[in-house]
Each structure stands twice: as structure tokens, then as C-alpha cells.
Design a protein around this motif. Structure first.
Motif, mmCIF file in Angstrom:
data_model
loop_
_atom_site.group_PDB
_atom_site.id
_atom_site.type_symbol
_atom_site.label_atom_id
_atom_site.label_comp_id
_atom_site.label_asym_id
_atom_site.label_seq_id
_atom_site.Cartn_x
_atom_site.Cartn_y
_atom_site.Cartn_z
ATOM 1 N N ALA A 4 104.083 -118.367 22.799
ATOM 2 C CA ALA A 4 103.020 -119.138 22.149
ATOM 3 C C ALA A 4 101.646 -118.653 22.596
ATOM 4 O O ALA A 4 100.735 -118.458 21.768
ATOM 5 C CB ALA A 4 103.192 -120.624 22.464
ATOM 6 N N THR A 5 101.469 -118.455 23.901
ATOM 7 C CA THR A 5 100.175 -117.964 24.374
ATOM 8 C C THR A 5 99.952 -116.512 23.958
ATOM 9 O O THR A 5 98.806 -116.076 23.797
ATOM 10 C CB THR A 5 100.085 -118.099 25.907
ATOM 11 O OG1 THR A 5 101.253 -117.526 26.510
ATOM 12 C CG2 THR A 5 99.979 -119.555 26.317
ATOM 13 N N SER A 6 101.035 -115.774 23.777
ATOM 14 C CA SER A 6 100.894 -114.397 23.295
ATOM 15 C C SER A 6 100.314 -114.355 21.891
ATOM 16 O O SER A 6 99.540 -113.455 21.546
ATOM 17 C CB SER A 6 102.249 -113.680 23.323
ATOM 18 O OG SER A 6 102.730 -113.557 24.643
ATOM 19 N N VAL A 7 100.687 -115.330 21.060
ATOM 20 C CA VAL A 7 100.121 -115.421 19.711
ATOM 21 C C VAL A 7 98.616 -115.672 19.803
ATOM 22 O O VAL A 7 97.824 -115.084 19.053
ATOM 23 C CB VAL A 7 100.818 -116.540 18.912
ATOM 24 C CG1 VAL A 7 100.095 -116.774 17.581
ATOM 25 C CG2 VAL A 7 102.276 -116.183 18.667
ATOM 26 N N PRO A 47 94.482 -103.805 14.834
ATOM 27 C CA PRO A 47 95.877 -104.164 15.114
ATOM 28 C C PRO A 47 96.314 -103.809 16.532
ATOM 29 O O PRO A 47 97.075 -104.565 17.153
ATOM 30 C CB PRO A 47 96.668 -103.365 14.076
ATOM 31 C CG PRO A 47 95.743 -102.310 13.580
ATOM 32 C CD PRO A 47 94.371 -102.887 13.678
ATOM 33 N N VAL A 48 95.845 -102.687 17.057
ATOM 34 C CA VAL A 48 96.221 -102.316 18.420
ATOM 35 C C VAL A 48 95.625 -103.291 19.427
ATOM 36 O O VAL A 48 96.286 -103.690 20.393
ATOM 37 C CB VAL A 48 95.780 -100.871 18.724
ATOM 38 C CG1 VAL A 48 95.926 -100.554 20.210
ATOM 39 C CG2 VAL A 48 96.612 -99.887 17.906
ATOM 40 N N ALA A 49 94.370 -103.714 19.195
ATOM 41 C CA ALA A 49 93.729 -104.681 20.087
ATOM 42 C C ALA A 49 94.420 -106.037 20.047
ATOM 43 O O ALA A 49 94.287 -106.847 20.979
ATOM 44 C CB ALA A 49 92.260 -104.838 19.723
ATOM 45 N N ALA A 50 95.165 -106.287 18.991
ATOM 46 C CA ALA A 50 95.908 -107.543 18.882
ATOM 47 C C ALA A 50 97.304 -107.435 19.487
ATOM 48 O O ALA A 50 97.729 -108.294 20.276
ATOM 49 C CB ALA A 50 96.010 -107.964 17.416
ATOM 50 N N VAL A 51 98.024 -106.362 19.154
ATOM 51 C CA VAL A 51 99.445 -106.274 19.492
ATOM 52 C C VAL A 51 99.686 -105.885 20.953
ATOM 53 O O VAL A 51 100.454 -106.555 21.672
ATOM 54 C CB VAL A 51 100.158 -105.277 18.560
ATOM 55 C CG1 VAL A 51 101.601 -105.061 18.997
ATOM 56 C CG2 VAL A 51 100.112 -105.789 17.122
ATOM 57 N N LEU A 52 99.044 -104.818 21.415
ATOM 58 C CA LEU A 52 99.370 -104.318 22.752
ATOM 59 C C LEU A 52 98.983 -105.290 23.871
ATOM 60 O O LEU A 52 99.796 -105.536 24.777
ATOM 61 C CB LEU A 52 98.723 -102.949 22.970
ATOM 62 C CG LEU A 52 99.201 -101.831 22.031
ATOM 63 C CD1 LEU A 52 98.679 -100.481 22.488
ATOM 64 C CD2 LEU A 52 100.728 -101.804 21.934
ATOM 65 N N PRO A 53 97.782 -105.874 23.877
ATOM 66 C CA PRO A 53 97.485 -106.870 24.913
ATOM 67 C C PRO A 53 98.410 -108.082 24.846
ATOM 68 O O PRO A 53 98.772 -108.652 25.887
ATOM 69 C CB PRO A 53 96.029 -107.263 24.630
ATOM 70 C CG PRO A 53 95.455 -106.085 23.922
ATOM 71 C CD PRO A 53 96.580 -105.571 23.078
ATOM 72 N N ALA A 54 98.800 -108.475 23.628
ATOM 73 C CA ALA A 54 99.718 -109.611 23.494
ATOM 74 C C ALA A 54 101.080 -109.290 24.104
ATOM 75 O O ALA A 54 101.709 -110.152 24.751
ATOM 76 C CB ALA A 54 99.867 -109.994 22.026
ATOM 77 N N LEU A 55 101.558 -108.054 23.914
ATOM 78 C CA LEU A 55 102.820 -107.645 24.528
ATOM 79 C C LEU A 55 102.732 -107.665 26.052
ATOM 80 O O LEU A 55 103.649 -108.143 26.737
ATOM 81 C CB LEU A 55 103.195 -106.237 24.051
ATOM 82 C CG LEU A 55 103.755 -106.107 22.634
ATOM 83 C CD1 LEU A 55 103.945 -104.630 22.292
ATOM 84 C CD2 LEU A 55 105.079 -106.860 22.507
ATOM 85 N N LEU A 60 104.122 -110.101 31.280
ATOM 86 C CA LEU A 60 103.669 -110.531 32.601
ATOM 87 C C LEU A 60 103.891 -112.034 32.811
ATOM 88 O O LEU A 60 104.346 -112.458 33.875
ATOM 89 C CB LEU A 60 102.197 -110.174 32.795
ATOM 90 C CG LEU A 60 101.894 -108.676 32.919
ATOM 91 C CD1 LEU A 60 100.400 -108.416 32.864
ATOM 92 C CD2 LEU A 60 102.488 -108.118 34.216
ATOM 93 N N CYS A 61 103.573 -112.826 31.794
ATOM 94 C CA CYS A 61 103.764 -114.275 31.926
ATOM 95 C C CYS A 61 105.246 -114.634 32.015
ATOM 96 O O CYS A 61 105.627 -115.584 32.700
ATOM 97 C CB CYS A 61 103.113 -115.006 30.759
ATOM 98 S SG CYS A 61 101.312 -114.990 30.812
ATOM 99 N N ALA A 62 106.084 -113.871 31.326
ATOM 100 C CA ALA A 62 107.525 -114.122 31.383
ATOM 101 C C ALA A 62 108.076 -113.879 32.778
ATOM 102 O O ALA A 62 109.144 -114.389 33.119
ATOM 103 C CB ALA A 62 108.252 -113.246 30.368
ATOM 104 N N HIS A 63 107.353 -113.087 33.574
ATOM 105 C CA HIS A 63 107.777 -112.798 34.941
ATOM 106 C C HIS A 63 106.838 -113.426 35.968
ATOM 107 O O HIS A 63 106.671 -112.916 37.082
ATOM 108 C CB HIS A 63 107.867 -111.289 35.160
ATOM 109 C CG HIS A 63 108.992 -110.650 34.417
ATOM 110 N ND1 HIS A 63 108.898 -110.305 33.072
ATOM 111 C CD2 HIS A 63 110.252 -110.311 34.798
ATOM 112 C CE1 HIS A 63 110.044 -109.781 32.680
ATOM 113 N NE2 HIS A 63 110.876 -109.768 33.697
ATOM 114 N N ASP A 64 106.221 -114.556 35.567
ATOM 115 C CA ASP A 64 105.381 -115.351 36.480
ATOM 116 C C ASP A 64 104.230 -114.552 37.068
ATOM 117 O O ASP A 64 103.888 -114.706 38.246
ATOM 118 C CB ASP A 64 106.238 -115.951 37.609
ATOM 119 C CG ASP A 64 107.311 -116.879 37.087
ATOM 120 O OD1 ASP A 64 107.036 -117.607 36.116
ATOM 121 O OD2 ASP A 64 108.437 -116.863 37.618
#
Length: 217
Positions: A4-7, A47-55, A60-64
Motif C-alpha cells: 500500500a505504501t509502495s503505491v 515511469p522509472v521515477a515511479a516504479v523503481l523507487p516503489a520497488l 526494504l519495508c518488507a524486511h523491516d
């Protein structure tokens, strides 16, 4: 929920990418003597400024590692701008890179205070110093068409961030970056879009390799 925060990060990236495109289109980073390889700003910036930072944020958040993600996302947006500049004039401006060193030092120190992980900060300092020293040595001994001082400074910044995740990520990220650079150079040579003596933009492959290090890490 990281997705959700990645979006949210992706939506912010679209806005940031819009302003980056406007700045890149102005050509403010160019200087006398630069060989300009395009007019305007590349379409892939948004699109790159949107997709790559979101990934990167999601991983990182998934691994605390949320505090580190807060540092990585704006850095990734700056890397998008640097990649576009390097592809255009084959130069990574000191005016963008050098201020990042003290800013990144403060940011990673804040991450160490928040997480209580001083070892990661020391690892970042060591990795940055080692990469800068090795890179400077390579720059002095290798053909100038391959590695520029701007690439060395960029590698130092990337190493400092990757070291937050571990030495293996530093090695993986930088190795992948140079490998991607070699593949890109070979493709340009085979298609005769570049010659053996042409200077090639190594910054974008280094950035992509470092992103791979973050995603794997």
C-alpha cells in the motif's frame, strides 16, 4: 502493508518525475563543450521515477528496513536524474554528486540512531572509503574511456547505501553494475552505435546493478 505504501511512493514518483523531466528539458546541467545526445527530456523518466523507487521501498519495508527506505527513495529519484544526464552528456555533475556525500552521511547516521545499528553505519563508511580508493586507482591505471571520476564518486555513494544491507550486497550491486555496463558496451559495439574509443555512460548500469543489490538484499 508495504504494497500500500509502495503505491503511494509510486504516485509521488510520477509527480517527482514530472518535475525532473521539466528540469532535464531545460538543459541546465549542460556546459560549454558538452556533446549533447538528445533534445528535451527522455520519456522514461516519469515511469522509472515511479516504479523503481516503489520497488525499493516495498523490498526494504518488507524486511523491516523502513528508516533506510526513507533514505533510499529520494536518493533513487536523484539517481534517475543522474542517469538521464549521463546518457545525454556522458558526465555525472559534481554539483549534484558531491553534496550528496554529507547529506547521505547525516541521513545514514540518523538511520543508525533510529535503529540502534551502529555497525551498519561503520560498514557504510568503510565500504565508501574502499570503493573510492579502488576506483581512484582504476581511474589512474585503466583507459579513460572506461571509467571516469564521476563514475568513481557515484560508486562510492552507492556502496555506502548497499553496505547498510551487508558486504555481499556491495559486491553484488557493483559487480552487477559493471557487468551490465559491459553488456551495454558490447551491444553498442556490435550494432556500431559506438566505437572502441568512444566514452560510454557507466552511471546508469551502476545504478541498475545497485538496485538489484537492494532488491536481492
Amino acid at each position: 502493508m508495504p504494497w500500500a505504501t509502495s503505491v503511494v511512493v509510486a504516485l509521488l514518483g510520477l509527480t517527482v518525475g514530472h518535475y525532473l523531466r521539466g528540469w532535464l528539458a531545460s538543459g541546465a546541467y549542460r556546459r560549454d563543450g558538452d556533446v549533447v545526445r538528445r533534445r528535451g527530456a527522455p520519456r522514461w523518466v516519469r515511469p522509472v521515477a515511479a516504479v523503481l523507487p516503489a520497488l525499493a521501498w516495498w523490498q526494504l519495508c518488507a524486511h523491516d528496513r523502513a528508516p533506510l527506505a526513507v533514505v533510499v527513495v529520494p536518493l533513487a529519484w536523484l539517481m534517475v536524474a543522474l542517469a538521464a544526464i549521463d546518457l545525454d552528456v556522458h558526465r555525472l555533475p559534481d554539483a549534484v554528486q558531491l553534496p550528496l556525500y554529507p547529506v547521505l552521511a547525516v541521513a545514514l547516521s540518523a538511520v543508525a540512531v533510529i535503529t540502534g545499528d551502529g555497525a551498519s553505519l561503520l560498514r557504510s563508511v568503510a565500504a565508501c572509503a574502499v570503493v573510492l580508493a579502488v576506483g581512484a586507482l582504476l581511474w589512474l591505471t585503466a583507459p579513460r574511456q572506461g571509467l571516469g571520476l564521476g563514475d568513481v564518486k557515484l560508486a562510492g555513494l552507492l556502496a555506502a547505501v548497499l553496505a547498510q544491507l551487508g558486504w555481499s550486497q556491495v559486491l553484488l550491486g557493483l559487480w552487477a553494475g559493471f557487468a551490465l555496463g559491459g553488456v551495454a558496451a558490447a551491444a553498442l559495439l556490435v550494432t556500431r552505435r559506438a566505437g572502441r574509443r568512444d566514452h560510454l555512460a557507466l552511471g546508469p548500469p551502476l545504478m541498475l546493478g545497485s538496485l538489484l543489490g537492494v532488491l536481492v538484499g
